[in-house]
Design a protein around this motif. Structure first.
Motif, PDB file in Angstrom:
ATOM      1  N   VAL A   1       0.607  -1.162  -0.013  1.00  0.00           N
ATOM      2  CA  VAL A   1      -0.001   0.040  -0.301  1.00  0.00           C
ATOM      3  C   VAL A   1       1.303   1.379  -0.020  1.00  0.00           C
ATOM      4  O   VAL A   1       2.243   1.693   1.159  1.00  0.00           O
ATOM      5  N   MET A   2       0.494   2.242  -0.653  1.00  0.00           N
ATOM      6  CA  MET A   2       1.540   3.409  -1.019  1.00  0.00           C
ATOM      7  C   MET A   2       0.562   5.101  -1.125  1.00  0.00           C
ATOM      8  O   MET A   2      -0.906   4.649  -1.338  1.00  0.00           O
ATOM      9  N   ARG A   3       1.252   5.487   0.304  1.00  0.00           N
ATOM     10  CA  ARG A   3      -0.260   6.769   0.277  1.00  0.00           C
ATOM     11  C   ARG A   3       0.669   8.200   0.042  1.00  0.00           C
ATOM     12  O   ARG A   3       2.189   8.417   0.207  1.00  0.00           O
ATOM     13  N   LYS A   4      -0.221   8.575  -0.732  1.00  0.00           N
ATOM     14  CA  LYS A   4      -0.044  10.170  -0.630  1.00  0.00           C
ATOM     15  C   LYS A   4       0.352  11.029   0.227  1.00  0.00           C
ATOM     16  O   LYS A   4       0.867  12.206   0.494  1.00  0.00           O
ATOM     17  N   SER A   5      -0.976  11.192   0.807  1.00  0.00           N
ATOM     18  CA  SER A   5      -1.081  12.672   1.770  1.00  0.00           C
ATOM     19  C   SER A   5      -2.265  11.863   2.581  1.00  0.00           C
ATOM     20  O   SER A   5      -2.487  10.588   2.633  1.00  0.00           O
ATOM     21  N   ASN A   6      -2.079  12.713   4.100  1.00  0.00           N
ATOM     22  CA  ASN A   6      -3.282  13.067   5.565  1.00  0.00           C
ATOM     23  C   ASN A   6      -4.104  13.454   5.138  1.00  0.00           C
ATOM     24  O   ASN A   6      -4.264  14.254   5.551  1.00  0.00           O
ATOM     25  N   THR A   7      -5.551  13.703   4.334  1.00  0.00           N
ATOM     26  CA  THR A   7      -6.836  14.015   4.589  1.00  0.00           C
ATOM     27  C   THR A   7      -7.643  13.100   5.287  1.00  0.00           C
ATOM     28  O   THR A   7      -8.297  12.280   4.798  1.00  0.00           O
ATOM     29  N   ALA A   8      -9.048  13.681   4.438  1.00  0.00           N
ATOM     30  CA  ALA A   8     -10.549  13.751   4.738  1.00  0.00           C
ATOM     31  C   ALA A   8     -10.636  12.287   3.647  1.00  0.00           C
ATOM     32  O   ALA A   8     -11.242  11.935   3.826  1.00  0.00           O
ATOM     33  N   LYS A   9      -9.562  12.906   2.173  1.00  0.00           N
ATOM     34  CA  LYS A   9     -11.059  12.499   1.127  1.00  0.00           C
ATOM     35  C   LYS A   9      -9.753  11.159   1.283  1.00  0.00           C
ATOM     36  O   LYS A   9      -8.745  11.631   1.195  1.00  0.00           O
ATOM     37  N   GLN A  10     -10.722  10.233   0.963  1.00  0.00           N
ATOM     38  CA  GLN A  10      -9.065   8.907   0.204  1.00  0.00           C
ATOM     39  C   GLN A  10     -10.159   7.561  -0.976  1.00  0.00           C
ATOM     40  O   GLN A  10     -11.216   8.093  -1.059  1.00  0.00           O
ATOM     41  N   ILE A  11      -8.906   7.864  -1.561  1.00  0.00           N
ATOM     42  CA  ILE A  11      -9.611   7.375  -2.697  1.00  0.00           C
ATOM     43  C   ILE A  11      -8.528   6.057  -2.443  1.00  0.00           C
ATOM     44  O   ILE A  11      -6.824   6.290  -2.796  1.00  0.00           O
ATOM     45  N   VAL A  12      -9.011   4.707  -2.947  1.00  0.00           N
ATOM     46  CA  VAL A  12      -8.249   3.659  -3.016  1.00  0.00           C
ATOM     47  C   VAL A  12      -7.762   3.322  -4.718  1.00  0.00           C
ATOM     48  O   VAL A  12      -8.567   3.354  -5.448  1.00  0.00           O
ATOM     49  N   MET A  13      -6.978   3.225  -5.254  1.00  0.00           N
ATOM     50  CA  MET A  13      -7.041   2.359  -5.986  1.00  0.00           C
ATOM     51  C   MET A  13      -6.063   1.357  -6.725  1.00  0.00           C
ATOM     52  O   MET A  13      -5.418   0.974  -5.929  1.00  0.00           O
ATOM     53  N   PHE A  14      -6.989  -0.060  -7.312  1.00  0.00           N
ATOM     54  CA  PHE A  14      -6.273  -1.270  -7.932  1.00  0.00           C
ATOM     55  C   PHE A  14      -5.800  -1.191  -8.682  1.00  0.00           C
ATOM     56  O   PHE A  14      -6.813  -0.726 -10.064  1.00  0.00           O
ATOM     57  N   PRO A  15      -4.577  -1.846  -9.345  1.00  0.00           N
ATOM     58  CA  PRO A  15      -4.233  -1.867 -10.488  1.00  0.00           C
ATOM     59  C   PRO A  15      -4.718  -3.312 -11.881  1.00  0.00           C
ATOM     60  O   PRO A  15      -5.369  -3.607 -11.760  1.00  0.00           O
ATOM     61  N   PHE A  16      -4.040  -2.301 -12.678  1.00  0.00           N
ATOM     62  CA  PHE A  16      -5.104  -3.207 -14.271  1.00  0.00           C
ATOM     63  C   PHE A  16      -3.919  -4.847 -13.958  1.00  0.00           C
ATOM     64  O   PHE A  16      -3.043  -5.258 -13.058  1.00  0.00           O
ATOM     65  N   GLY A  17      -4.493  -6.057 -15.025  1.00  0.00           N
ATOM     66  CA  GLY A  17      -3.688  -7.102 -14.906  1.00  0.00           C
ATOM     67  C   GLY A  17      -2.535  -7.439 -15.518  1.00  0.00           C
ATOM     68  O   GLY A  17      -1.783  -6.388 -16.253  1.00  0.00           O
ATOM     69  N   GLY A  18      -1.648  -7.814 -14.130  1.00  0.00           N
ATOM     70  CA  GLY A  18       0.025  -7.140 -14.533  1.00  0.00           C
ATOM     71  C   GLY A  18       0.335  -6.587 -14.161  1.00  0.00           C
ATOM     72  O   GLY A  18       1.194  -6.024 -14.269  1.00  0.00           O
ATOM     73  N   GLY A  19      -0.456  -5.310 -13.862  1.00  0.00           N
ATOM     74  CA  GLY A  19       1.119  -3.894 -13.931  1.00  0.00           C
ATOM     75  C   GLY A  19       0.703  -3.612 -11.483  1.00  0.00           C
ATOM     76  O   GLY A  19       0.074  -4.379 -11.240  1.00  0.00           O
ATOM     77  N   SER A  20       1.185  -2.558 -11.473  1.00  0.00           N
ATOM     78  CA  SER A  20       1.088  -2.760 -10.152  1.00  0.00           C
ATOM     79  C   SER A  20       0.600  -0.787  -9.468  1.00  0.00           C
ATOM     80  O   SER A  20       0.115  -0.050 -10.506  1.00  0.00           O
ATOM     81  N   GLY A  21       0.936  -0.886  -8.630  1.00  0.00           N
ATOM     82  CA  GLY A  21       0.472   0.734  -8.320  1.00  0.00           C
ATOM     83  C   GLY A  21       0.884   1.735  -9.136  1.00  0.00           C
ATOM     84  O   GLY A  21       0.825   3.311  -9.221  1.00  0.00           O
ATOM     85  N   TYR A  22       1.766   1.349  -9.286  1.00  0.00           N
ATOM     86  CA  TYR A  22       3.080   2.617 -10.176  1.00  0.00           C
ATOM     87  C   TYR A  22       2.508   3.068 -10.945  1.00  0.00           C
ATOM     88  O   TYR A  22       2.604   3.618 -12.416  1.00  0.00           O
ATOM     89  N   SER A  23       1.559   2.377 -11.457  1.00  0.00           N
ATOM     90  CA  SER A  23       0.640   2.388 -13.607  1.00  0.00           C
ATOM     91  C   SER A  23       0.246   4.046 -12.977  1.00  0.00           C
ATOM     92  O   SER A  23      -0.364   4.672 -14.297  1.00  0.00           O
ATOM     93  N   TYR A  24      -0.690   4.173 -11.722  1.00  0.00           N
ATOM     94  CA  TYR A  24      -1.146   5.361 -11.799  1.00  0.00           C
ATOM     95  C   TYR A  24      -0.370   6.707 -11.166  1.00  0.00           C
ATOM     96  O   TYR A  24      -0.614   7.533 -10.661  1.00  0.00           O
ATOM     97  N   MET A  25       0.775   7.001 -11.165  1.00  0.00           N
ATOM     98  CA  MET A  25       1.389   7.972 -11.150  1.00  0.00           C
ATOM     99  C   MET A  25       1.563   9.677 -11.386  1.00  0.00           C
ATOM    100  O   MET A  25       1.400  10.171 -11.092  1.00  0.00           O
TER     101      MET A  25
END
Length: 177
Positions: A1-25
């Motif tokens: 799990v990788m986190r960007k900041s710490n605020t009230a809103k949360q977005i949880v992202m799941f990558p595509f087949g074969g991909g990693s979270g870095y695909s969303y950078m």
């Protein structure tokens, strides 16, 4: 799990087949700054030495264990391709615990029709798998010149395809706290 900041809103992202979270950078850079971004990095990606998971249930179970300590009420879940199915399974498990109003699933059939249009399968010849993945646009160009990265991507993609082939949306994960 990788986190960007710490605020009230949360977005949880799941990558595509074969991909990693870095695909969303690149996408994360364009998301409003007051949102905490949690990005899932599946095992067996990014040269972490782990074995990729071959079951959506196993993925959902692992990610639930990682998410429960940090997830807050009213998160937004976003999943692309197989990541959408994993997000769906996690939401089914968390809906009894949290207020979940938002989920975005892209580039995947509904759970009961998930394999109806899949043109890839886990036992496919490596060259054909690479060609079809490239045609679908899910193979980053860097993999063509980096054999180690290509091998890692294909290993993760095969595991994800196997997970899709064995997925049963009727079965409830039912992971309690």
């Amino acid at each position: 799990v990788m986190r960007k900041s710490n605020t009230a809103k949360q977005i949880v992202m799941f990558p595509f087949g074969g991909g990693s979270g870095y695909s969303y950078m690149e996408l994360i850079k364009d998301i409003e700054a007051d949102a905490e971004i949690i990005v899932i990095n599946p095992p067996g990606r990014l040269l972490d030495g782990a074995k990729p998971l071959e079951s959506i249930d196993a993925m959902a179970y692992l990610y639930l264990m990682e998410l429960r300590p940090v997830i807050r009420d009213n998160p937004l879940f976003f999943g692309h391709s197989i990541g959408g199915l994993v997000a769906y399974e996690i939401c089914k498990s968390l809906v009894k615990e949290l207020n979940i109003k938002k989920m975005i699933i892209s580039s995947v059939n509904p759970p009961h029709q998930v394999l109806d249009s899949v043109d890839l399968h886990s036992g496919m010849d490596g060259e054909v798998l690479i060609q079809k993945s490239s045609e679908l646009g899910c193979m980053p160009h860097v993999f063509h010149s980096e054999p180690e990265l290509l091998e890692m991507f294909i290993m993760g993609l095969r595991a994800d395809l196997k997970a899709l082939e064995n997925y049963n949306p009727e079965k409830s994960l039912n992971v309690e706290k």
